[in-house]
Design an enzyme around this catalytic site. Structure first.
Site, PDB file in Angstrom:
ATOM      1  N   LEU A 121     -17.674 -16.458 -89.444  1.00  0.00           N
ATOM      2  CA  LEU A 121     -16.392 -15.981 -89.972  1.00  0.00           C
ATOM      3  C   LEU A 121     -15.614 -15.242 -88.903  1.00  0.00           C
ATOM      4  CD1 LEU A 121     -16.096 -12.709 -90.668  1.00  0.00           C
ATOM      5  CD2 LEU A 121     -17.585 -13.299 -92.517  1.00  0.00           C
ATOM      6  N   HIS A 122     -14.303 -15.303 -89.010  1.00  0.00           N
ATOM      7  CA  HIS A 122     -13.401 -14.640 -88.082  1.00  0.00           C
ATOM      8  C   HIS A 122     -12.081 -14.378 -88.791  1.00  0.00           C
ATOM      9  CE1 HIS A 122     -13.171 -19.001 -87.646  1.00  0.00           C
ATOM     10  NE2 HIS A 122     -11.889 -18.858 -87.348  1.00  0.00           N
ATOM     11  N   LEU A 123     -11.488 -13.275 -88.454  1.00  0.00           N
ATOM     12  CA  LEU A 123     -10.244 -12.858 -89.087  1.00  0.00           C
ATOM     13  C   LEU A 123      -9.079 -13.221 -88.160  1.00  0.00           C
ATOM     14  CD1 LEU A 123      -9.918  -9.612 -91.030  1.00  0.00           C
ATOM     15  CD2 LEU A 123      -8.044 -10.377 -89.633  1.00  0.00           C
TER      16      LEU A 123
END
Length: 165
Positions: A121-123
């Protein structure tokens, strides 16, 4: 309903992907010491920020935990807190360096939600300007970025170093 098309993203979609088991792209960048080549602009204890090599807009950053997790619920409280704190610092740096009119900030969790690297996951932090969608991507299949990624990364790196942690 209006549709936003991003034809410049086809480069990323068609690019060769590493074989499974090698860890995500973000894991390899996290373990690398070459922040300039990887467009890393900040490193904290549990996460880091880097420019997107295939941006939706100039200054498009991603904030990533070092630990490879796919689900938001798998982050520790420390990782989750630091992810948001670094995002906050990135927004401040982008305001100082690029003077955007607003931001899109979000997570794409899972392939169905548009995650390109779904295992890590990455924002996304995407600066936006009034009128930043124009005829170039639509008619010329071209996205115009105001400066080279390496120059944007250097300016953001310098701005982030000046901000309190």
């Amino acid at each position: 309903m209006e549709w936003l098309h991003a034809p410049w993203r086809i480069q990323y979609i068609l690019a060769p992907k590493p074989p499974p088991g090698d860890g995500s792209l973000f894991t390899r960048i996290a373990q690398s010491n070459d922040d300039e080549a990887n467009l890393v602009v900040a490193r904290e204890r549990s996460c880091f920020a880097l420019l997107n090599r295939y941006p939706y807009n100039g200054g498009h950053l991603m904030v990533v935990p070092y630990r490879q997790v796919a689900e938001l619920g798998d982050l520790t409280l420390e990782e989750l807190t630091e992810l948001m704190q670094l995002t906050q610092r990135c927004v401040t740096a982008l305001k100082r360096v690029m003077n955007p009119d607003g931001f899109n900030i979000g997570l794409n969790l899972g392939r169905a939600a548009g995650a390109g690297i779904e295992e890590h996951l990455h924002l996304h932090v995407v600066p936006r300007w009034y009128g930043d969608t124009n005829f170039m991507p639509v008619l010329a299949d071209t996205k115009v970025l105001p400066e080279a990624l390496q120059e944007t990364a250097a300016r953001l790196r310098a701005a982030l170093q000046m901000l309190p942690r």
